[in-house]
Design a protein around this motif. Structure first.
Motif, mmCIF file in Angstrom:
data_model
loop_
_atom_site.group_PDB
_atom_site.id
_atom_site.type_symbol
_atom_site.label_atom_id
_atom_site.label_comp_id
_atom_site.label_asym_id
_atom_site.label_seq_id
_atom_site.Cartn_x
_atom_site.Cartn_y
_atom_site.Cartn_z
ATOM 1 N N MET A 188 0.855 -1.196 0.000
ATOM 2 C CA MET A 188 0.000 0.000 0.000
ATOM 3 C C MET A 188 0.888 1.242 0.000
ATOM 4 S SD MET A 188 -2.963 1.036 2.720
ATOM 5 C CE MET A 188 -3.887 -0.432 2.309
ATOM 6 N N SER A 189 0.624 2.188 -0.901
ATOM 7 C CA SER A 189 1.437 3.390 -0.986
ATOM 8 C C SER A 189 0.593 4.615 -0.647
ATOM 9 C CB SER A 189 2.031 3.533 -2.392
ATOM 10 O OG SER A 189 0.991 3.641 -3.346
ATOM 11 N N ILE A 190 1.276 5.746 -0.496
ATOM 12 C CA ILE A 190 0.596 6.999 -0.185
ATOM 13 C C ILE A 190 0.429 7.789 -1.471
ATOM 14 C CG2 ILE A 190 0.809 9.168 1.072
ATOM 15 C CD1 ILE A 190 2.284 7.606 3.237
ATOM 16 N N ASP A 191 -0.789 8.169 -1.768
ATOM 17 C CA ASP A 191 -1.110 8.863 -3.013
ATOM 18 C C ASP A 191 -1.501 10.301 -2.683
ATOM 19 O OD1 ASP A 191 -1.767 9.512 -5.593
ATOM 20 O OD2 ASP A 191 -3.743 8.564 -5.529
ATOM 21 N N ILE A 192 -0.587 11.232 -2.947
ATOM 22 C CA ILE A 192 -0.835 12.642 -2.664
ATOM 23 C C ILE A 192 -1.341 13.333 -3.923
ATOM 24 C CG2 ILE A 192 0.191 14.823 -1.928
ATOM 25 C CD1 ILE A 192 0.147 12.830 0.309
ATOM 26 N N ARG A 193 -2.519 13.949 -3.830
ATOM 27 C CA ARG A 193 -3.061 14.733 -4.940
ATOM 28 C C ARG A 193 -3.188 16.184 -4.473
ATOM 29 N NH1 ARG A 193 -7.725 10.604 -7.336
ATOM 30 N NH2 ARG A 193 -6.294 8.838 -7.705
ATOM 31 N N PRO A 194 -2.199 16.998 -4.794
ATOM 32 C CA PRO A 194 -2.156 18.354 -4.224
ATOM 33 C C PRO A 194 -3.295 19.230 -4.715
ATOM 34 C CG PRO A 194 -0.509 18.109 -5.951
ATOM 35 C CD PRO A 194 -1.074 16.746 -5.707
ATOM 36 N N GLY A 195 -3.799 20.059 -3.826
ATOM 37 C CA GLY A 195 -4.870 20.994 -4.173
ATOM 38 C C GLY A 195 -4.413 22.433 -4.023
ATOM 39 N N SER A 196 -5.148 23.323 -4.619
ATOM 40 C CA SER A 196 -4.886 24.756 -4.491
ATOM 41 C C SER A 196 -5.613 25.307 -3.264
ATOM 42 C CB SER A 196 -5.351 25.501 -5.740
ATOM 43 O OG SER A 196 -6.755 25.309 -5.911
ATOM 44 N N VAL A 197 -5.223 26.496 -2.843
ATOM 45 C CA VAL A 197 -5.926 27.225 -1.781
ATOM 46 C C VAL A 197 -6.167 28.642 -2.285
ATOM 47 C CG1 VAL A 197 -5.859 28.094 0.589
ATOM 48 C CG2 VAL A 197 -4.807 25.883 0.035
ATOM 49 N N THR A 198 -7.416 29.100 -2.193
ATOM 50 C CA THR A 198 -7.749 30.445 -2.652
ATOM 51 C C THR A 198 -8.522 31.191 -1.573
ATOM 52 O OG1 THR A 198 -7.889 29.665 -4.939
ATOM 53 C CG2 THR A 198 -8.874 31.797 -4.459
ATOM 54 N N PHE A 199 -8.085 32.413 -1.291
ATOM 55 C CA PHE A 199 -8.818 33.339 -0.424
ATOM 56 C C PHE A 199 -9.345 34.461 -1.312
ATOM 57 C CE2 PHE A 199 -7.011 31.041 2.907
ATOM 58 C CZ PHE A 199 -7.283 31.575 4.155
ATOM 59 N N GLN A 200 -10.627 34.761 -1.195
ATOM 60 C CA GLN A 200 -11.228 35.854 -1.941
ATOM 61 C C GLN A 200 -11.833 36.858 -0.972
ATOM 62 O OE1 GLN A 200 -13.739 33.206 -4.482
ATOM 63 N NE2 GLN A 200 -12.812 34.299 -6.195
ATOM 64 N N ASN A 201 -11.172 37.995 -0.842
ATOM 65 C CA ASN A 201 -11.654 39.104 -0.002
ATOM 66 C C ASN A 201 -12.069 38.629 1.387
ATOM 67 O OD1 ASN A 201 -12.990 39.775 -3.053
ATOM 68 N ND2 ASN A 201 -11.588 41.262 -2.163
ATOM 69 N N VAL A 202 -11.182 37.874 2.013
ATOM 70 C CA VAL A 202 -11.475 37.311 3.339
ATOM 71 C C VAL A 202 -11.164 38.329 4.428
ATOM 72 C CG1 VAL A 202 -10.773 35.559 5.017
ATOM 73 C CG2 VAL A 202 -11.173 34.922 2.623
ATOM 74 N N ARG A 203 -12.096 38.438 5.351
ATOM 75 C CA ARG A 203 -11.900 39.272 6.538
ATOM 76 C C ARG A 203 -12.188 38.439 7.773
ATOM 77 N NH1 ARG A 203 -15.852 42.538 6.080
ATOM 78 N NH2 ARG A 203 -17.051 42.034 7.947
ATOM 79 N N LYS A 204 -11.430 38.671 8.832
ATOM 80 C CA LYS A 204 -11.674 37.974 10.092
ATOM 81 C C LYS A 204 -11.622 38.970 11.234
ATOM 82 C CE LYS A 204 -12.277 34.674 13.083
ATOM 83 N NZ LYS A 204 -13.614 34.047 13.221
ATOM 84 N N ASN A 205 -12.738 39.059 11.947
ATOM 85 C CA ASN A 205 -12.831 39.927 13.115
ATOM 86 C C ASN A 205 -12.924 39.089 14.383
ATOM 87 O OD1 ASN A 205 -12.976 42.180 11.398
ATOM 88 N ND2 ASN A 205 -15.211 42.060 11.289
ATOM 89 N N PHE A 206 -12.282 39.561 15.431
ATOM 90 C CA PHE A 206 -12.474 39.029 16.772
ATOM 91 C C PHE A 206 -13.057 40.161 17.609
ATOM 92 C CE2 PHE A 206 -9.028 36.341 15.117
ATOM 93 C CZ PHE A 206 -9.534 35.081 15.382
#
Length: 354
Positions: free
Chosen positions: A1-19
């Motif tokens: 059994m082997s490890i199969d890595i399928r890389p993905g992208s990451v996209t942020f669109q106008n993200v805001r984070k308030n605390f």
């Protein structure tokens, strides 16, 4: 059994984070390409860890959209995001064997125990720990424990691997070795990695792209070479590589080259879009030569000197302000109070806007 890595992208669109009333992330847009290692770098409180936690699903944005592998995950919980995280503290179960630690996530997701153990063995082999499966975490060095944490994160075959200050618990020499191992593994397997650190040298050493964050925004993004050699601001120049930022005057611009006046002398370098007028010059500590004060571009007096084996570090008071300089000439060491001059090299200099 082997490890199969399928890389993905990451996209942020106008993200805001308030605390509450505090804005931790302000209108953040970025794209991380599949199969790349991108480092989020910045001082404490800049928003890099909050950004990582939003990718992981441990925090949710106050506004904007996050996608992983083209899928909108903005509202999804952490266990549905197809990401895996390596924590600063490793988070290994001390009572479990190394193999059981690596297999834990697989078994929790429903994989049969025999298959999980087989895959765990593959994961340990990937990080150079074949044969260590029956040991307890306490029987491993800090660097080996970190590799177990990486193996545990990879065996679940995530689209994106997240690393939160992964080397901060290691001593300096071990940090250099483990960061090289992480980078080589990422390049060999081709997975997407988002790496958070406050260590500039670490970021330059491991990254395809470095995103420098400041007060919840991207101050500059680029390759390590671009950030070091072409900083977009005085903040970037000072934060990446400990540059001296001194005032100068651009006296002439022609064919993309600028002639500047700095201290008692002149110099020519890439204009970087600047026009005639006041500007800032970023000078790397190793981009200067000590000489007699008479006729030097900058003249001043030694404030402090420190012998560090293969070089001497100086702080020199000049009319342009204090200068931090690294001198490879260890056969001499100038005493505080010594009058000295400084000339500039052709490399290691960059103009930044006033």
């Amino acid at each position: 059994m082997s490890i199969d890595i399928r890389p993905g992208s990451v996209t942020f669109q106008n993200v805001r984070k308030n605390f509450g009333a505090v804005t931790a992330i302000a209108d953040l847009s970025l794209t991380i390409e599949p199969g790349t290692l991108v480092t989020l770098l910045g001082p404490s409180g800049c928003g890099k860890t909050t950004t990582l936690r939003m990718i992981a699903g441990l925090e949710h944005p106050s506004a904007g959209r996050i996608s992983i592998g083209g899928k909108d995950v903005t509202a999804l919980p952490a266990n549905e995001r197809d990401v895996s995280m390596v924590f600063q503290s490793y988070a290994l179960f001390p009572h479990m064997s190394v193999a059981d630690n690596v297999a834990y996530g697989l078994i929790s997701s429903g994989l049969r125990k025999a298959e999980a153990r087989e895959k765990a063995a593959d994961g340990l082999a990937l990080v150079g720990l074949a044969g260590y499966g029956e040991r307890l975490p306490s029987e491993l060095s800090g660097g080996q424990q970190q590799r177990v944490a990486v193996a545990r994160a990879l065996v679940v075959e995530p689209q994106v691997l997240l690393l939160d200050e992964p080397l901060s618990n290691l001593d300096a020499r071990l940090r250099r070795r483990v960061r090289t191992e992480i980078r080589e593994l990422q390049q060999r397997l081709g997975f997407t990695a988002v790496y958070v650190t406050h260590d500039q040298e670490e970021a330059l050493a491991v990254s395809d792209t470095v995103i420098v964050m400041h007060q919840g925004r991207i101050a500059q993004a680029g390759t390590p070479r671009e950030l070091y050699e072409a900083p977009a601001s005085a903040f970037i120049a000072d934060f990446i590589g400990e540059a001296n930022v001194v005032p100068c005057e651009v006296t002439r611009v022609a064919d993309g080259r600028a002639e500047i006046r700095v201290g008692e002398g002149g110099h020519a370098l890439a204009a970087r879009g600047l026009a005639v007028g006041p500007a800032k010059l970023a000078i790397r500590p190793n981009a200067m030569t000590l000489r007699e004060a008479a006729g030097a571009m900058l003249s001043g007096r030694v404030l402090h000197a420190a012998y560090l084996g293969d070089h001497v570090e100086y702080e020199i008071e000049t009319k342009a302000g204090p200068i931090f300089l690294i001198d490879s000439g260890t056969d001499r060491m100038l005493a505080p109070g010594t009058a000295i001059g400084v000339d500039l090299h052709d490399r290691g200099l960059a103009l930044v806007p006033e």
